[in-house]
Write a protein that holds these residues in place. Structure first.
Motif, PDB file in Angstrom:
ATOM      1  N   ILE A  52       0.818  -1.214   0.000  1.00 41.38           N
ATOM      2  CA  ILE A  52       0.000   0.000   0.000  1.00 41.38           C
ATOM      3  C   ILE A  52       0.851   1.263   0.000  1.00 41.38           C
ATOM      4  N   THR A  53       1.941   1.248   0.760  1.00 36.14           N
ATOM      5  CA  THR A  53       2.757   2.467   0.886  1.00 36.14           C
ATOM      6  C   THR A  53       3.889   2.556  -0.139  1.00 36.14           C
ATOM      7  N   ILE A  57       5.488   4.519  -5.460  1.00 36.29           N
ATOM      8  CA  ILE A  57       6.855   4.931  -5.766  1.00 36.29           C
ATOM      9  C   ILE A  57       7.417   4.037  -6.873  1.00 36.29           C
ATOM     10  N   TRP A  58       7.201   2.724  -6.711  1.00 33.03           N
ATOM     11  CA  TRP A  58       7.678   1.771  -7.722  1.00 33.03           C
ATOM     12  C   TRP A  58       7.012   2.038  -9.067  1.00 33.03           C
ATOM     13  N   TYR A  59       5.716   2.270  -9.056  1.00 33.60           N
ATOM     14  CA  TYR A  59       4.961   2.489 -10.292  1.00 33.60           C
ATOM     15  C   TYR A  59       5.477   3.719 -11.040  1.00 33.60           C
ATOM     16  N   SER A  60       5.739   4.796 -10.309  1.00 36.93           N
ATOM     17  CA  SER A  60       6.215   6.028 -10.942  1.00 36.93           C
ATOM     18  C   SER A  60       7.565   5.813 -11.622  1.00 36.93           C
ATOM     19  N   GLU A  61       8.459   5.093 -10.950  1.00 36.62           N
ATOM     20  CA  GLU A  61       9.780   4.838 -11.530  1.00 36.62           C
ATOM     21  C   GLU A  61       9.683   3.881 -12.720  1.00 36.62           C
ATOM     22  N   TYR A  99      -7.258  -2.116  -5.992  1.00 38.80           N
ATOM     23  CA  TYR A  99      -6.652  -2.873  -4.886  1.00 38.80           C
ATOM     24  C   TYR A  99      -6.204  -1.917  -3.778  1.00 38.80           C
ATOM     25  N   LEU A 100      -5.565  -0.817  -4.172  1.00 42.27           N
ATOM     26  CA  LEU A 100      -5.071   0.144  -3.187  1.00 42.27           C
ATOM     27  C   LEU A 100      -6.203   0.755  -2.372  1.00 42.27           C
TER      28      LEU A 100
END
Length: 260
Positions: A52-53, A57-61, A99-100
């Motif tokens: 969730i947290t 960040i991973w998606y943006s990169e 999901y989020l």
């Protein structure tokens, strides 16, 4: 000394590893990871990240990687996160964004979809990212992006030295050429073209703004840099100051690292 190519290759490898861990974290939270797999991770002292947290960040990169290396898969990658064209939410259209939010749907009292429906979508995103890695490492991969970045850094370094030594017009001209080449390349990456045989900086940043590749603040920033470049190249009424040219050089350096 580690090359920029090797550094990017390692960063992509780490990004894929983080994606795999996020996938296992999601599967474990939904009770779809076997006890044997959980035990294996425990024995290796590998902790699952908080999906969730840490996913955003991973998606943006990962999004930036896909956009740069395999832009033809960008829409598919984004669709796994959220399908903007969906008319209803079911198992097939349920996305990671749902999901989020912890979203669950039902119809006629029967469950239609829940968070487990997002697991295949996360797996698809990782598969797409891994295909970017294969593309990156392939002999067919165009490493122009890496080489070009090194050349730009070198040219901007030379421009800065010239400006500090009092050769303002020459420094501004070099920085302007770098800006024009980069914006032209970005337009090419996005399949944008102009009818002009020899387009200028203003033609490029206007194309990028009209196609929503850059927002209004970036458009104004690049426009300002273009004005300084024109002062260096064309305006004979006064000499550009060292401060103006250094502003141009630093601004171009910022643009080539944030506009793509």
């Amino acid at each position: 000394m580690e090359s920029k190519f090797d550094k990017l290759k390692m960063e992509l490898k780490d990004l894929i590893r983080q994606g795999d861990l996020l996938y296992y974290s999601m599967a474990n939270a939904q009770g779809q990871l076997s006890p044997e797999s959980v035990k294996m991770f425990q024995e290796k002292d590998i902790e699952f990240p908080n999906f969730i947290t840490e996913y955003d960040i991973w998606y943006s990169e990962a999004l930036l990687v896909i956009k740069q290396i395999i832009p033809d898969r960008l829409a598919d990658f984004v669709k796994q996160y959220k399908d903007e064209k969906r008319k209803e939410i079911d198992f097939l259209t349920y996305g990671i964004s749902d999901y989020l939010l912890g979203l669950k749907t039902s119809r006629g009292g029967q469950a239609v979809s829940n968070q487990s429906a997002a697991i295949p979508k996360m797996q698809n995103q990782i598969t797409i990212l891994k295909s970017a890695q294969k593309r990156f490492e392939s002999q067919l991969f165009d490493i122009k992006e890496v080489i070009q970045a090194d050349i730009y850094d070198s040219e901007l370094g030379a421009a800065k030295d010239l400006a500090k030594k009092g050769f303002a017009r020459g420094a501004g001209a070099i920085a302007g050429v770098v800006l024009e080449k980069h914006l032209g390349h970005v337009c090419e990456l996005h399949g944008l073209s102009t009818r002009k045989k020899h387009p200028s900086i203003s033609d490029f940043y206007q194309l990028l703004k009209e196609n929503e590749i850059i927002d209004t603040p970036k458009w104004r920033f690049i426009q300002h840099l273009g004005d300084i470049r024109n002062l260096c190249d064309h305006n004979k009424e006064r000499e550009p100051t060292k401060e103006e040219v250094l502003e141009l050089v630093e601004g171009v350096d910022k643009v080539i690292k944030t506009v793509f």
